[in-house]
Write a protein that holds these residues in place. Structure first.
Motif, PDB file in Angstrom:
ATOM      1  N   ASN A   1       0.829  -1.198   0.000  1.00 56.20           N
ATOM      2  CA  ASN A   1       0.000   0.000   0.000  1.00 56.20           C
ATOM      3  C   ASN A   1       0.867   1.254   0.000  1.00 56.20           C
ATOM      4  N   PRO A   2       0.630   2.163  -0.948  1.00 56.79           N
ATOM      5  CA  PRO A   2       1.323   3.449  -0.896  1.00 56.79           C
ATOM      6  C   PRO A   2       0.750   4.274   0.256  1.00 56.79           C
ATOM      7  N   GLN A   3       1.530   5.219   0.772  1.00 59.20           N
ATOM      8  CA  GLN A   3       1.034   6.104   1.823  1.00 59.20           C
ATOM      9  C   GLN A   3       1.030   7.524   1.279  1.00 59.20           C
ATOM     10  N   ILE A   4      -0.148   8.131   1.244  1.00 55.23           N
ATOM     11  CA  ILE A   4      -0.254   9.509   0.782  1.00 55.23           C
ATOM     12  C   ILE A   4       0.378  10.388   1.852  1.00 55.23           C
ATOM     13  N   THR A   5       1.391  11.171   1.470  1.00 53.13           N
ATOM     14  CA  THR A   5       2.083  12.032   2.433  1.00 53.13           C
ATOM     15  C   THR A   5       1.667  13.487   2.303  1.00 53.13           C
ATOM     16  N   THR A   6       1.225  13.887   1.115  1.00 51.25           N
ATOM     17  CA  THR A   6       0.833  15.275   0.905  1.00 51.25           C
ATOM     18  C   THR A   6      -0.314  15.350  -0.096  1.00 51.25           C
TER      19      THR A   6
ATOM     20  N   VAL B   1      -4.419   6.693  -4.576  1.00 49.94           N
ATOM     21  CA  VAL B   1      -3.117   6.372  -5.154  1.00 49.94           C
ATOM     22  C   VAL B   1      -3.003   4.852  -5.152  1.00 49.94           C
ATOM     23  N   LEU B   2      -2.831   4.287  -6.334  1.00 42.13           N
ATOM     24  CA  LEU B   2      -2.677   2.844  -6.495  1.00 42.13           C
ATOM     25  C   LEU B   2      -1.219   2.545  -6.817  1.00 42.13           C
ATOM     26  N   PHE B   3      -0.735   1.394  -6.361  1.00 38.02           N
ATOM     27  CA  PHE B   3       0.642   0.983  -6.649  1.00 38.02           C
ATOM     28  C   PHE B   3       0.618  -0.446  -7.147  1.00 38.02           C
ATOM     29  N   ALA B   4       1.494  -0.753  -8.105  1.00 33.24           N
ATOM     30  CA  ALA B   4       1.611  -2.133  -8.589  1.00 33.24           C
ATOM     31  C   ALA B   4       3.040  -2.397  -9.066  1.00 33.24           C
ATOM     32  N   ASN B   5       3.501  -3.609  -8.775  1.00 28.72           N
ATOM     33  CA  ASN B   5       4.737  -4.133  -9.359  1.00 28.72           C
ATOM     34  C   ASN B   5       4.610  -5.646  -9.408  1.00 28.72           C
TER      35      ASN B   5
ATOM     36  N   MET C   1       4.498   7.856  -0.556  1.00 29.27           N
ATOM     37  CA  MET C   1       5.636   6.961  -0.320  1.00 29.27           C
ATOM     38  C   MET C   1       5.208   5.532  -0.619  1.00 29.27           C
ATOM     39  N   VAL C   2       6.185   4.685  -0.932  1.00 30.33           N
ATOM     40  CA  VAL C   2       5.914   3.263  -1.136  1.00 30.33           C
ATOM     41  C   VAL C   2       6.946   2.483  -0.332  1.00 30.33           C
TER      42      VAL C   2
END
Length: 174
Positions: free
Chosen positions: A82-87, A156-160, A100-101
């Motif tokens: 899970n990404p973390q929204i910082t701003t 915000v979505l993250f994938a790898n 951040m990831v």
């Protein structure tokens, strides 16, 4: 002879205690240095009691970096990143989102702005190393692409190849 042996034992105990205190002090100092450096690299990481002000109007408050890291550690499961929204911020012309990831060194971040009755606004960016952590390279959405003011859902979505995840928040676009 017994007295010398006793002195040696006390000297060893004293030295071990002093070494332990030095190591604890160095650990604390290093943690403070990382926090200070991170707050300089990503503006708005320190939590404020007052809402963030842009053009004199309160906006969505920036997330605390340490809190984001703790939340990520709790939520970390194999395959879940899970990404973390910082701003989340805005000025007269742009909506800015940073995230951040943790636990990833490669991958793609996707920003979605959603509002009922409106088409989704989407941007994609790779992650990159920022000193000691990885983050999405940042999203700057021109307000000219946002057709209507009001409350928008920010995701915000993250994938790898090792996993994926998402996090969300709200911004009041004005």
């Amino acid at each position: 002879m017994k007295r010398n042996k006793k002195k040696k034992v006390w000297l060893i105990v004293f030295c071990l205690g002093a070494l332990l205190l030095i190591l604890l002090g160095l650990g604390y100092w290093q943690r403070q240095q990382v926090k200070n450096l991170a707050s300089k690299i990503i503006p708005g990481l320190k939590r404020s009691d007052a809402p963030v002000q842009v053009d004199g109007k309160p906006q969505t408050e920036a997330k605390d970096l340490a809190g984001s890291q703790k939340a990520a550690e709790k939520a970390s499961k194999p395959g879940v990143i899970n990404p973390q929204i910082t701003t989340i911020d805005q000025n007269a012309t742009t909506v800015m989102v940073r995230a951040m990831v943790n636990n990833a060194t490669t991958g793609t971040c996707t920003l979605k702005l959603q509002k009922t009755g409106q088409a989704d606004i989407t941007q994609t960016a790779p992650i990159a190393r920022v000193t000691s952590y990885y983050a999405c390279q940042g999203f700057n959405v021109p307000k000219s692409q946002i057709p209507i003011n009001g409350e928008w859902t920010v995701t915000v979505l993250f994938a790898n190849d090792q996993g994926n995840g998402q996090s969300g928040d709200i911004i009041n676009v004005n």
